[in-house]
Design a protein around this motif. Structure first.
Motif, PDB file in Angstrom:
ATOM      1  N   LEU A 160      37.007  15.711 -45.497  1.00  0.00           N
ATOM      2  CA  LEU A 160      36.147  15.720 -46.689  1.00  0.00           C
ATOM      3  C   LEU A 160      35.295  16.981 -46.709  1.00  0.00           C
ATOM      4  O   LEU A 160      35.122  17.618 -47.760  1.00  0.00           O
ATOM      5  N   ALA A 161      34.763  17.365 -45.545  1.00  0.00           N
ATOM      6  CA  ALA A 161      33.909  18.551 -45.488  1.00  0.00           C
ATOM      7  C   ALA A 161      34.687  19.797 -45.888  1.00  0.00           C
ATOM      8  O   ALA A 161      34.201  20.629 -46.659  1.00  0.00           O
ATOM      9  N   VAL A 162      35.927  19.900 -45.399  1.00  0.00           N
ATOM     10  CA  VAL A 162      36.738  21.065 -45.756  1.00  0.00           C
ATOM     11  C   VAL A 162      36.993  21.058 -47.261  1.00  0.00           C
ATOM     12  O   VAL A 162      36.938  22.107 -47.910  1.00  0.00           O
ATOM     13  N   ASN A 204      40.572  36.107 -50.708  1.00  0.00           N
ATOM     14  CA  ASN A 204      41.726  35.208 -50.707  1.00  0.00           C
ATOM     15  C   ASN A 204      41.862  34.514 -49.368  1.00  0.00           C
ATOM     16  O   ASN A 204      42.164  33.329 -49.281  1.00  0.00           O
ATOM     17  N   SER A 205      41.611  35.277 -48.308  1.00  0.00           N
ATOM     18  CA  SER A 205      41.824  34.706 -46.975  1.00  0.00           C
ATOM     19  C   SER A 205      40.810  33.593 -46.703  1.00  0.00           C
ATOM     20  O   SER A 205      41.125  32.640 -45.990  1.00  0.00           O
ATOM     21  N   ASP A 206      39.610  33.686 -47.273  1.00  0.00           N
ATOM     22  CA  ASP A 206      38.619  32.631 -47.055  1.00  0.00           C
ATOM     23  C   ASP A 206      39.133  31.299 -47.576  1.00  0.00           C
ATOM     24  O   ASP A 206      38.945  30.253 -46.957  1.00  0.00           O
ATOM     25  N   VAL A 207      39.794  31.350 -48.741  1.00  0.00           N
ATOM     26  CA  VAL A 207      40.292  30.116 -49.343  1.00  0.00           C
ATOM     27  C   VAL A 207      41.547  29.636 -48.622  1.00  0.00           C
ATOM     28  O   VAL A 207      41.664  28.468 -48.244  1.00  0.00           O
ATOM     29  N   LEU A 261      41.028  27.921 -45.335  1.00  0.00           N
ATOM     30  CA  LEU A 261      40.570  26.539 -45.448  1.00  0.00           C
ATOM     31  C   LEU A 261      41.737  25.591 -45.696  1.00  0.00           C
ATOM     32  O   LEU A 261      41.813  24.518 -45.108  1.00  0.00           O
ATOM     33  N   VAL A 262      42.659  26.027 -46.548  1.00  0.00           N
ATOM     34  CA  VAL A 262      43.841  25.190 -46.807  1.00  0.00           C
ATOM     35  C   VAL A 262      44.639  25.005 -45.519  1.00  0.00           C
ATOM     36  O   VAL A 262      45.074  23.910 -45.176  1.00  0.00           O
ATOM     37  N   LEU A 263      44.769  26.103 -44.786  1.00  0.00           N
ATOM     38  CA  LEU A 263      45.539  26.028 -43.542  1.00  0.00           C
ATOM     39  C   LEU A 263      44.843  25.127 -42.516  1.00  0.00           C
ATOM     40  O   LEU A 263      45.500  24.426 -41.736  1.00  0.00           O
ATOM     41  N   ILE A 264      43.509  25.143 -42.523  1.00  0.00           N
ATOM     42  CA  ILE A 264      42.782  24.272 -41.598  1.00  0.00           C
ATOM     43  C   ILE A 264      42.961  22.812 -41.986  1.00  0.00           C
ATOM     44  O   ILE A 264      43.056  21.920 -41.140  1.00  0.00           O
TER      45      ILE A 264
END
Lengths: 259, 232, 658
Positions: free
Chosen positions: B122-124, B143-146, B149-152
């Motif tokens: 939920l936090a991600v 772009n890498s910031d987003v 997060l998806v990859l995490i």
């Protein structure tokens, strides 16, 4: 001058000699068992002797031949392999550096290496050095139920070999393998089948040290003459340069890469 | 499928762990090198206190949780707790650490791990939505910031589903393989992306680029994004 | 600025590759010592000498001869174009011999005893002479090189002393070199029966030294050309390269016209190649003479085997083509053609040594040797290390020229950056520790997982015998490892004695589902190793179907049917027999409990099935012959076992060994 006489006509291929050898040399029986199938000729660091089939009904024990002029002794760069006074070719693991030149040098492919060990040594038959010291005869000769392996003085064995051939000329080929090949070996064979399959060359084959050591002994002469001639040329060139350009010129050849 | 899982749990895991460990070690060594070079040069002043203070502050950022972008900061804080505890101390992972590193860690209870995983996910999601939806955050997000997060998100979701067959819409082995591969991709990316703040955070003060993690320091990141990277 | 850019551009990629090979080599070196020679190389008793000795040592030493030949031409004879090449030649010799000796440390079995030949002498051994000459010559090359190194490091006094002694070093170096290059050939004289007749020549020593002299000069010419290409193309490649200080990027093209001015250093390359070709033509004559005078070599060449093809290819590359090419005038004028000629000759020289040392023995060994991955990686790792050292020395010392004096000492500082990796790679991390360590962190783990021997272990060979057909026979001869020591098993007699069809389960303790008597080899597939017989993937579906599980994916619910506890591992799974006792006729006579996932080796499965029953009956029925190995193994027992050994004892022996 001890040796062994192997009578191929008597061998039945039971490999009791191998079992005795494995035991006497403290080899791993399981590894010896495995190497029988994986090694091309049956010898390995855990099987210092083997029985090779010749055709389909003859067998011959194979191990170190204990040459009279051994190639491995001549090849070993640290002198780790020597021919002892009694004629056995023995190995000193304390000197070995593991170069494996002896394996390349042996015309019979006998020396084997402990490939799987992290501190590996060369292994080969040493004619049961320790048993001889205890007054026993080599384990294989002791174990043979057929008395196919005779142990004794080489001269005696040669006489015995010729005697057996003489007594039974139809039963043997009139040849004692090891009498002259590679300058003679301490392990002799008599047989009613040709042993060329075991890698025996023609009888007049020279011993390998006899072949190569003269070349090796020429080294100091070659080295000395190269040294002398290069030094001589150097002196002449320097002198001529000094005569042509004065005393400084001789030392500026060293400047090399300046452009 | 089993062969792939074996490969992902064997050589590939060793590889990704190796890349991560060596990569972080490399960052550490090079940072220490910078540090000592700095000390040798005219910059005698070493902000030891500040470094310690910053590190501790990030361990417990009370100030940021109550002011500024409260939702984002809190989500980030919670996420970090889950992201450290679950991968390291989940019971299923303990076996892996023992097998590869020979250390037996304590495990957290499965129930607790479940709750923590859901909270982390939920936090991600909150972080992700904020980065996309909030204009200020969007402006400073690369772009890498987003995509990071998806990859995490991937290993957390796939891990949770693999452990809870009732919710799992895919065969277990497929889900498990997704879990392994995404987690390993993350491990490999650690030294090459901003994930390396695992180590670099302690050198925040002395890094040549001041990659400021503080809320409010985003302007500098924005500069980076816009190519105004004046100081190199 | 443009010069600096060019510098980094041309060598950067090469250095990247060299670093990668170096790091992979380091991993392989570690594995070589952890796992030993047998597990990491493809060497065996038939092929005791492989890539490291032949390629690294013997080819390497042959290619590094330029140290003494150019030393002789330049330093003793003071011949004009060669005196400028003395320093580079000595550097090549130093690195070549260093790399060769370093590679040997991985090849010899007990490398910590490398100093033994200094203490334990055998003056009859060629290898002894080679060792002494090579190691002494290595020291000499270092002493010859040291004035160059000391020039930058200071220590003018020491440098002066060493420079004065240079003449002596050169003369000693020439003597040592000519000795060990002949002896490297003589090494193979001891194998008249083994080395292929094409290469076993009585004049092999002479062939070795002459080809090494020629090929070494060629390699130096190639290195000189490459050096110029990397750092200052105009010196060899001529004037079109640099126009008014601007570097022409397309200098690799064929835009030159006839009026191109020659590079000022081209004549040095030409002199080296021409001198090399002269020596190689002598070599060619000797080779032809050797071929004509030795009937067995003639016969071997005409036999048309792969060896004869290899011999022709080798001779073409090492001597014939280089000599013919140099005779052509345009070739002598073109730096590219000269480089190709030199490269061809150097390749041919290396190939000749590999032919003599490796390919020439294949026929005698009766097997082909292809080096293992670790052997290749160490070989190229060592060469890459030498390459990096070469670049370091030529860039920081006055070997070819004084370039390092002109280069600004640009210290690139590392900074943690989160910029695009490609940008960082191409613009930021040009040199130094940062770039190399980035290569390291990819290459080290990659090399580890690709070379780590346990990851590469092949599964044990499948020794499944077609026993199912044999079940109809009265007597079976069981010889799973094909060693000829078959056990004779009276199958029908056993069946009748033990109680007909009912007795199958006595031995066939675990049949495949719905099978009455599955052959032993169906599960005990490897002769001496355990076989995994549990199929996890299939069980997921079977269990889901059998238990009628629900949910989105029924298989996913099946875990808890077998596994208990937190971690779903083999340890937490329940025993096979808990489910399969009925359908598989499971009785395990050995211990009453079945190992869960692995079937024991075929060997122990057979023994554990027969021996308990035999020993028991031997005692109860007072029939000691039942307890002997030879009861079943009527054709002999494996060596190491007494024929009268009782099976009972055998089991005890095995248990103790385990």
């Amino acid at each position: 001058m001890i040796g062994m006489l192997i009578d191929v006509t008597k061998c039945v291929g039971c490999e009791k000699c191998v079992a005795a050898c494995v035991k006497a040399n403290g080899c791993d029986p399981a590894a010896a068992d495995r190497d029988r199938a994986t090694s091309p000729d049956g010898l390995s660091a855990d099987r210092l002797t083997t029985v090779q089939p010749i055709g389909w009904d003859h067998f011959a024990k194979k191990a170190c031949m204990h040459c009279l002029e051994p190639s491995c002794v001549s090849a070993c760069l640290v002198g780790g392999i020597t021919r002892s006074e009694n004629g056995a070719v023995v190995y000193d693991p304390d000197k070995c550096i593991g170069c494996r030149y002896c394996m390349l040098a042996c015309p019979f492919h006998v020396p084997r290496y402990e490939w799987s060990a992290k501190v590996p040594f060369m292994k080969k038959c040493e004619l049961c050095e320790e048993r001889l010291a205890d007054g026993e005869i080599p384990a294989c000769a002791d174990a043979c139920p057929q008395n196919a392996i005779e142990f004794g003085e080489r001269d005696e064995l040669l006489r015995l070999a010729h005697q057996r051939i003489g007594e039974n000329p139809d039963g043997y080929i009139d040849h004692v393998w090891g009498e002259h090949e590679f300058g003679g070996t301490s392990v002799l064979y008599i047989s009613d089948a040709d042993l060329a399959e075991l890698g025996w060359p023609s009888p007049d084959t020279e011993s390998i040290p006899h072949l190569v050591e003269p070349v090796m002994h020429a080294t100091p002469i070659v080295g000395g003459s190269v040294l002398a001639s290069v030094a001589g040329v150097n002196w002449i060139v320097r002198r001529r340069m000094q005569q042509m350009h004065g005393p400084d010129a001789s030392s500026n050849g060293h400047g090399g890469g300046e452009q | 499928m089993q062969a792939w899982i074996d490969f992902a749990m064997g050589p590939l895991f060793a590889f990704s762990l190796g890349v991560m460990a060596l990569g972080l070690l490399r960052h550490l060594v090079l940072q220490l090198d910078t540090l000592f070079r700095r000390k040798r040069s005219r910059l005698k002043y070493m902000p030891w206190n500040k470094m310690l203070h910053d590190s501790l502050e990030w361990a417990l950022p009370v100030r940021h949780l109550t002011s500024g972008n409260v939702i984002f900061s809190n989500a980030s804080f919670v996420f970090h707790i889950g992201a450290i505890l679950v991968p390291l101390f989940y019971a299923g992972h303990i076996v892996l650490w023992e097998q590869w590193l020979g250390v037996k860690l304590w495990s957290i209870g499965n129930g607790f791990a479940d709750v923590l995983t859901v909270i982390t996910i939920l936090a991600v999601l909150v972080l992700l939505v904020s980065r996309i939806a909030v204009p200020r955050l969007r402006a400073i997000s690369r772009n890498s910031d987003v995509s990071l997060l998806v990859l995490i998100l991937l290993p957390f979701i796939s891990g949770f589903l693999a452990a809870h067959p009732a919710f799992n819409p895919l065969p277990w082995q497929t889900m498990f393989l997704i879990h392994l591969l995404s987690a390993e991709a993350l491990l490999i990316l650690v030294p090459f992306t901003k994930l390396s703040h695992i180590v670099l955070i302690f050198f925040d003060r002395i890094s040549e680029i001041h990659w400021q993690l503080r809320p409010g320091a985003g302007d500098r990141v924005a500069e980076t994004v816009l190519g105004k990277e004046a100081k190199v | 600025m443009s010069e600096l850019e060019l510098t980094t551009d041309r060598t950067q990629r090469i250095k990247d590759v060299l670093w990668a090979l170096t790091f992979a080599g380091l991993v392989a070196m570690l594995l070589r010592f952890v796992f030993g020679l047998g597990a990491t190389t493809n060497l065996d008793d038939r092929v005791p000498w492989g890539l490291w000795k032949i390629f690294n040592m013997i080819s390497g030493a042959a290619l590094a001869t330029c140290g003494f030949t150019v030393g002789f031409l330049g330093h003793v004879l003071h011949l004009k174009p060669f005196d400028r090449m003395v320093k580079p030649a000595i550097l090549v010799a130093f690195l070549g011999y260093g790399a060769s000796l370093f590679a040997l440390l991985f090849d010899i079995g007990l490398p910590w005893r490398f100093w033994h030949p200094f203490v334990h002498w055998n003056i009859h051994s060629f290898l002894f002479e080679v060792f002494w000459c090579v190691s002494c010559y290595f020291v000499i090359t270092f002493l010859e090189l040291s004035p160059t190194l000391l020039e930058r490091l200071g220590l003018a006094k020491l440098r002066g002393v060493l420079s004065k002694a240079a003449g002596v070093f050169v003369i000693i170096g020439i003597t040592l070199s000519s000795l060990h290059h002949t002896s490297l050939g003589s090494l193979f004289l001891v194998t008249p029966q083994r080395l292929h007749a094409l290469w076993y020549s009585p004049i092999i020593s002479l062939l070795f030294i002459i080809s090494a002299i020629g090929g070494g000069l060629m390699l130096l010419a190639l290195i000189k050309t490459l050096h110029s290409w990397w750092y200052d193309p105009s010196r060899v490649f001529g004037g079109t390269m640099v126009r008014e200080g601007v570097v022409c990027k397309t200098c690799g093209g064929d835009s030159e016209n006839g009026a191109t001015p020659e590079g000022p250093d081209l004549h040095v390359v030409r002199a080296l190649v021409t001198a090399g070709a002269w020596v190689l033509s002598v070599y060619l004559l000797l080779k032809i003479g050797d071929l004509v005078l030795r009937p067995e070599a003639r016969a071997a060449l005409l036999a048309g085997t792969w060896e004869s093809v290899l011999y022709v290819v080798e001779l073409l590359s090492a001597a014939i083509l280089p000599v013919l090419l140099v005779l052509i005038k345009p070739v002598r004028r073109s730096p590219y053609a000269l480089a190709v000629t030199a490269g061809l000759a150097a390749f041919g020289l290396a190939l000749n040594r590999v032919d003599v040392g490796i390919f020439g023995y294949f026929r005698d060994a009766g097997e082909l040797y292809f080096p293992s991955a670790i052997e290749w990686v160490i070989t190229f790792g060592v060469l890459a290390m030498a390459g990096l050292a070469f670049f370091f020395i030529i860039e920081n010392f006055s070997v070819f020229d004084d370039r390092w004096k002109r280069l600004a000492d640009s210290e690139l500082k590392f900074s943690s950056s989160f910029d695009r990796l490609t940008w960082v790679w191409n613009h930021r991390l040009m040199t130094g520790l940062e770039r190399a360590s980035l290569i390291a962190l990819i290459v080290l783990p990659l090399a580890w997982i690709t070379l780590y021997p346990p990851f590469l272990e092949s599964t044990p060979p499948d020794t499944r015998a077609p026993l199912a057909v044999d079940a109809a026979r009265d007597t079976l001869r069981i010889d799973a490892n094909r060693d000829g020591l078959d056990a004779v098993f009276a199958h029908t007699a056993h069946k009748q004695r033990l109680g007909g069809e009912e007795s199958c389960v006595n031995c066939h303790h675990l049949s495949m589902p719905a099978d009455r008597a599955t052959p032993c080899s169906e599960c005990h597939r490897a002769m001496e190793a355990e076989t995994v017989i549990f199929n996890h993937e299939q069980h997921l579906a079977w269990v889901a179907e059998d238990k009628e599980l629900g949910g989105w994916i029924p298989e996913n619910q099946s875990c808890v049917e077998c596994h208990s506890g937190q971690a779903r591992s083999a340890a937490s799974a329940k025993a096979c027999m808990e489910c399969h006792r009925e359908d598989m006729h499971a009785v395990d006579p050995a211990n009453g409990r079945l190992a869960q996932f692995a079937a024991t080796s075929y060997h122990s499965a057979m023994h554990n099935t027969c021996i308990p029953c035999h020993t028991e009956n031997a005692l109860t029925q007072n029939r000691p012959e039942l307890d002997r190995c030879t009861t079943c193994h009527q054709f002999g027992v494996p060596e190491g076992l007494e024929e009268n050994l009782q099976m009972r004892e055998l089991v005890e022996v095995r248990i103790r060994r385990q």
